[in-house]
Design an enzyme around this catalytic site. Structure first.
Site, PDB file in Angstrom:
ATOM      1  N   GLY A   1      29.145 -16.759  25.478  1.00  0.00           N
ATOM      2  CA  GLY A   1      29.791 -16.056  24.368  1.00  0.00           C
ATOM      3  C   GLY A   1      31.012 -16.867  23.976  1.00  0.00           C
ATOM      4  O   GLY A   1      30.967 -18.093  23.954  1.00  0.00           O
ATOM      5  N   GLU A   2      32.108 -16.205  23.751  1.00  0.00           N
ATOM      6  CA  GLU A   2      33.360 -16.880  23.404  1.00  0.00           C
ATOM      7  C   GLU A   2      34.369 -16.546  24.500  1.00  0.00           C
ATOM      8  O   GLU A   2      34.775 -15.384  24.638  1.00  0.00           O
ATOM      9  CB  GLU A   2      33.842 -16.406  22.025  1.00  0.00           C
ATOM     10  CG  GLU A   2      34.511 -17.488  21.205  1.00  0.00           C
ATOM     11  CD  GLU A   2      35.780 -18.014  21.850  1.00  0.00           C
ATOM     12  OE1 GLU A   2      36.636 -17.197  22.213  1.00  0.00           O
ATOM     13  OE2 GLU A   2      35.909 -19.249  22.002  1.00  0.00           O
ATOM     14  N   SER A   3      34.732 -17.539  25.297  1.00  0.00           N
ATOM     15  CA  SER A   3      35.506 -17.272  26.511  1.00  0.00           C
ATOM     16  C   SER A   3      36.846 -16.612  26.228  1.00  0.00           C
ATOM     17  O   SER A   3      37.295 -15.740  26.977  1.00  0.00           O
ATOM     18  CB  SER A   3      35.704 -18.566  27.310  1.00  0.00           C
ATOM     19  OG  SER A   3      36.371 -19.544  26.544  1.00  0.00           O
TER      20      SER A   3
ATOM     21  N   ILE B   1      24.917 -24.897  24.360  1.00  0.00           N
ATOM     22  CA  ILE B   1      25.419 -24.412  23.075  1.00  0.00           C
ATOM     23  C   ILE B   1      26.945 -24.346  23.149  1.00  0.00           C
ATOM     24  O   ILE B   1      27.491 -23.505  23.872  1.00  0.00           O
ATOM     25  CB  ILE B   1      24.854 -23.011  22.743  1.00  0.00           C
ATOM     26  CG1 ILE B   1      23.314 -23.022  22.762  1.00  0.00           C
ATOM     27  CG2 ILE B   1      25.368 -22.531  21.390  1.00  0.00           C
ATOM     28  CD1 ILE B   1      22.694 -21.637  22.729  1.00  0.00           C
ATOM     29  N   ARG B   2      27.613 -25.243  22.449  1.00  0.00           N
ATOM     30  CA  ARG B   2      29.085 -25.322  22.540  1.00  0.00           C
ATOM     31  C   ARG B   2      29.529 -25.277  23.995  1.00  0.00           C
ATOM     32  O   ARG B   2      30.458 -24.559  24.381  1.00  0.00           O
ATOM     33  CB  ARG B   2      29.744 -24.174  21.762  1.00  0.00           C
ATOM     34  CG  ARG B   2      29.603 -24.287  20.254  1.00  0.00           C
ATOM     35  CD  ARG B   2      30.199 -23.091  19.532  1.00  0.00           C
ATOM     36  NE  ARG B   2      31.613 -22.950  19.837  1.00  0.00           N
ATOM     37  CZ  ARG B   2      32.254 -21.781  19.888  1.00  0.00           C
ATOM     38  NH1 ARG B   2      31.619 -20.658  19.696  1.00  0.00           N
ATOM     39  NH2 ARG B   2      33.543 -21.742  20.154  1.00  0.00           N
TER      40      ARG B   2
ATOM     41  N   ARG C   1      36.656 -26.861  27.765  1.00  0.00           N
ATOM     42  CA  ARG C   1      35.950 -26.005  26.811  1.00  0.00           C
ATOM     43  C   ARG C   1      35.257 -26.840  25.728  1.00  0.00           C
ATOM     44  O   ARG C   1      35.769 -27.866  25.304  1.00  0.00           O
ATOM     45  CB  ARG C   1      36.938 -25.048  26.117  1.00  0.00           C
ATOM     46  CG  ARG C   1      37.610 -24.052  27.009  1.00  0.00           C
ATOM     47  CD  ARG C   1      38.777 -23.337  26.335  1.00  0.00           C
ATOM     48  NE  ARG C   1      38.360 -22.667  25.117  1.00  0.00           N
ATOM     49  CZ  ARG C   1      38.642 -23.106  23.888  1.00  0.00           C
ATOM     50  NH1 ARG C   1      39.356 -24.195  23.706  1.00  0.00           N
ATOM     51  NH2 ARG C   1      38.230 -22.426  22.839  1.00  0.00           N
TER      52      ARG C   1
ATOM     53  N   HIS D   1      22.415 -22.366  29.488  1.00  0.00           N
ATOM     54  CA  HIS D   1      21.933 -20.984  29.353  1.00  0.00           C
ATOM     55  C   HIS D   1      20.492 -20.859  29.854  1.00  0.00           C
ATOM     56  O   HIS D   1      19.555 -20.924  29.067  1.00  0.00           O
ATOM     57  CB  HIS D   1      21.941 -20.571  27.875  1.00  0.00           C
ATOM     58  CG  HIS D   1      23.294 -20.460  27.263  1.00  0.00           C
ATOM     59  ND1 HIS D   1      24.001 -19.280  27.248  1.00  0.00           N
ATOM     60  CD2 HIS D   1      24.060 -21.369  26.627  1.00  0.00           C
ATOM     61  CE1 HIS D   1      25.155 -19.465  26.624  1.00  0.00           C
ATOM     62  NE2 HIS D   1      25.217 -20.723  26.244  1.00  0.00           N
TER      63      HIS D   1
ATOM     64  N   GLU E   1      19.058 -18.222  30.701  1.00  0.00           N
ATOM     65  CA  GLU E   1      18.513 -16.939  30.234  1.00  0.00           C
ATOM     66  C   GLU E   1      17.784 -17.074  28.902  1.00  0.00           C
ATOM     67  O   GLU E   1      17.070 -16.152  28.490  1.00  0.00           O
ATOM     68  CB  GLU E   1      19.642 -15.892  30.116  1.00  0.00           C
ATOM     69  CG  GLU E   1      20.590 -16.059  28.950  1.00  0.00           C
ATOM     70  CD  GLU E   1      21.660 -17.132  29.128  1.00  0.00           C
ATOM     71  OE1 GLU E   1      22.515 -17.254  28.243  1.00  0.00           O
ATOM     72  OE2 GLU E   1      21.628 -17.859  30.150  1.00  0.00           O
TER      73      GLU E   1
ATOM     74  N   CYS F   1      28.003 -20.852  30.728  1.00  0.00           N
ATOM     75  CA  CYS F   1      28.743 -21.313  29.555  1.00  0.00           C
ATOM     76  C   CYS F   1      30.157 -20.702  29.529  1.00  0.00           C
ATOM     77  O   CYS F   1      31.008 -21.097  30.312  1.00  0.00           O
ATOM     78  CB  CYS F   1      27.938 -21.033  28.280  1.00  0.00           C
ATOM     79  SG  CYS F   1      28.497 -21.975  26.847  1.00  0.00           S
TER      80      CYS F   1
END
Length: 200
Positions: A50-52, A140-141, A111, A176, A178, A82
């Protein structure tokens, strides 16, 4: 006591549903966790991508940050993917303002090290502890691990960068699993939780 561990997925932001599905496929009872009382009922926890920064701020807002730190310090098995990897780092190289981590792995993380969203990619990875074919890593990022201290074990690298680490009951991947339908990394974590619940 049932042999099926109850594993939570921190459900504040990110790809929660995919982890719940992967954990269930790996023979765990999977539950979303949003409140301290829900955290108290699980044997282990996944911190999703997600967005940490957002996850960090929401964890503080929901009163979860200190209970998370307390349980991780006490040895609760935890797996971060991530953004979740960033949350488990003892140090972030370039933290955003107000960004906090739970800690638990003695590593320094950078990051978005692999680039922006449009630079996402997949790579086949040999992951220590996972037999058979390479694991397909979806980045992903994604962050990478700049360095680890002696207590942390490197499980996988990509192009010279550390992308999977384990320290005691804490596991973290830049990628990821998952999102791939290959549940072997989740199975590894479920086994960690099962072992922690039934000490020899």
């Amino acid at each position: 006591m049932s042999d099926t561990p109850v594993i939570g997925v921190l459900a504040l932001q990110g790809d929660v549903r995919e982890h719940l599905i992967a954990l269930a496929a790996a023979d765990a009872v999977a539950r979303p966790v949003r409140r301290p009382e829900e955290l108290a009922e699980v044997d282990g926890l996944v911190l999703p991508g997600g967005e940490s920064t957002t996850i960090s701020k929401l964890a503080v807002l929901f009163g979860l940050m200190e209970p998370l730190r307390t349980r991780v310090r006490a040895g609760m098995p935890v797996y971060g993917t991530c953004a979740g990897m960033i949350m488990l780092a003892d140090k972030i190289l370039d933290p955003r303002s107000g960004q906090e981590t739970i800690g638990g792995i003695d590593m320094i993380v950078r990051r978005n090290a692999f680039g922006r969203q449009n630079e996402s990619f997949e790579a086949a990875l040999d992951v220590k502890g996972i037999p058979g074919d390479p694991v397909e890593g979806v980045f992903i990022r994604a962050p990478w691990v700049e360095s680890v201290v002696a207590g942390a074990e490197v499980l996988a690298e990509h192009e010279g960068h550390i992308v999977a680490v384990r320290q005691g009951n804490a596991l973290a991947t830049s990628f990821h699993p998952e999102l791939t339908g290959d549940h072997r990394v989740h199975s590894l974590f479920v086994d960690m939780v099962r072992t922690h619940r039934t000490p020899e």
